[in-house]
Design an enzyme around this catalytic site. Sequence first.
Site, mmCIF file in Angstrom:
data_model
loop_
_atom_site.group_PDB
_atom_site.id
_atom_site.type_symbol
_atom_site.label_atom_id
_atom_site.label_comp_id
_atom_site.label_asym_id
_atom_site.label_seq_id
_atom_site.Cartn_x
_atom_site.Cartn_y
_atom_site.Cartn_z
ATOM 1 C CB SER A 83 -0.893 -0.080 0.814
ATOM 2 O OG SER A 83 -1.431 -0.940 1.349
ATOM 3 C CD GLU A 251 -6.438 3.466 3.416
ATOM 4 O OE1 GLU A 251 -6.686 3.583 4.115
ATOM 5 O OE2 GLU A 251 -6.115 2.387 2.766
ATOM 6 C CG ASP A 256 -4.794 -4.733 2.757
ATOM 7 O OD1 ASP A 256 -4.738 -5.218 1.835
ATOM 8 O OD2 ASP A 256 -4.146 -4.199 3.364
ATOM 9 C CG HIS A 260 -3.561 -8.672 4.891
ATOM 10 N ND1 HIS A 260 -2.335 -9.470 3.897
ATOM 11 C CD2 HIS A 260 -3.478 -7.374 4.112
ATOM 12 C CE1 HIS A 260 -2.120 -7.961 3.135
ATOM 13 N NE2 HIS A 260 -2.694 -7.430 3.174
ATOM 14 C CG ASP A 298 -3.709 0.013 -2.422
ATOM 15 O OD1 ASP A 298 -4.897 -0.780 -2.074
ATOM 16 O OD2 ASP A 298 -3.600 -0.091 -0.862
ATOM 17 C CG HIS A 299 -2.761 -3.227 -2.753
ATOM 18 N ND1 HIS A 299 -3.711 -4.330 -1.997
ATOM 19 C CD2 HIS A 299 -1.693 -2.391 -2.236
ATOM 20 C CE1 HIS A 299 -2.854 -4.036 -1.225
ATOM 21 N NE2 HIS A 299 -2.427 -2.941 -0.707
HETATM 22 MG MG MG Z 1 -4.282 1.293 3.188
HETATM 23 ZN ZN ZN Z 2 -2.272 -5.148 2.507
#
Ligand code: MG
Ligand code: ZN
Length: 366
Positions: A83, A251, A256, A260, A298-299
């Site tokens: 990130s 954000e 995310d 994970h 971001d991904h």
């Molecule tokens: Mg972040």
């Molecule tokens: Zn991450």
Amino acid sequence: MANKLYLLIILFSAFFLSACNKSLKKLESQGPAKNIILLIGDGMGLAQVSCAYYFGDETPNFSRFKYIGLHQNQPVGNKITDSASGATAFATGYKSYNAAIGVDQDTIARETILEWAAERQKSTGLIATSSITHATPASFYAHVKDRNLHEEIASDFVKASIDFAAGGGYQFFNQRKDGKNLLTELENKGVEVDTNSIGSDLKFGNPYAYFLAPDSLHSIRGGRGDFLERATSTALDYLSKDNDGFFLMIEGSQIDWGGHRNDAKYVIDEVLDFDKAVGLALDFAQKDGNTLVIVTADHETGGMSLSAAKVFGQREYGAINPTFSTGGHSASLIPVFAYGKGAEQFLGIYQNNDLFFKMKKCFELK
Ligand code: MG
Ligand code: ZN
């Protein structure tokens, strides 16, 4: 003679239609974006976006975008980004190494789009459901060589020109190894600091910092409630009082974290919450007419897949059972959704750092 007249009518119509088309196109991209709202769903790939379509009750706000592109997010020295380098690419225009915060691959500090906007008298804002010192928001105001240096990042926050901030992370300001109390330093600078709740009736010209947890905020499941919506609408009310315009980054940090943990319910709750903030940004831009809204990630995290459920070993196409292929990030291209002034700049397939140049171009369009 009749034939000639017929031809003339066709020619005239073609000319008229093409003129109309041109003026429509011109209208769409005319003038600069006064304001930019950049929404980042951390870890939000296409599977995560798709969750809003399969697990939400309403039509997702993603459906309101006409201009959609893709970015590739490969960092320096790796195939898969984290990130920090992901957000640094958006914020500065420089691809860097994983863990880099607002610095290039040689650890040289690079100007961020937030700093660039502040220099041009625009107001600036940052909202995150993580600590405000976490990699994504930090990359817009801090310049440090490693994302884990939370206390150094907090020091950079004090120096930065941020008019509105909301998120977690006050422990990095007032429980520090160097014994300093940066919350007091912020107050001495004229910033109104609150560690309990987001205020109302904010006065323009007075910066506000809302740090509502020692580190990250709760998840939706853990009781965060409507923080993201409240912060977004409060920020938009406040920042839009600036006649010079504003830059606001919002954000959805925890999409995310669900990835994970390979926890589909966590991902779904956080995506649906993020989609509400997207809706508020779009409502604002629609009314305002001079605002660009960009939504991206971001991904991707988790290598998430909306697989068919399995019932007694048989694939059941009538039901989705999300699965994951990794506990980390993945390398897939990431969608970019754009709306408003300059939105057509975001069509196509490009690199993550191109987002910086595209945003800057939209601020400067003639
Ligand atoms: Mg972040
Ligand atoms: Zn991450």
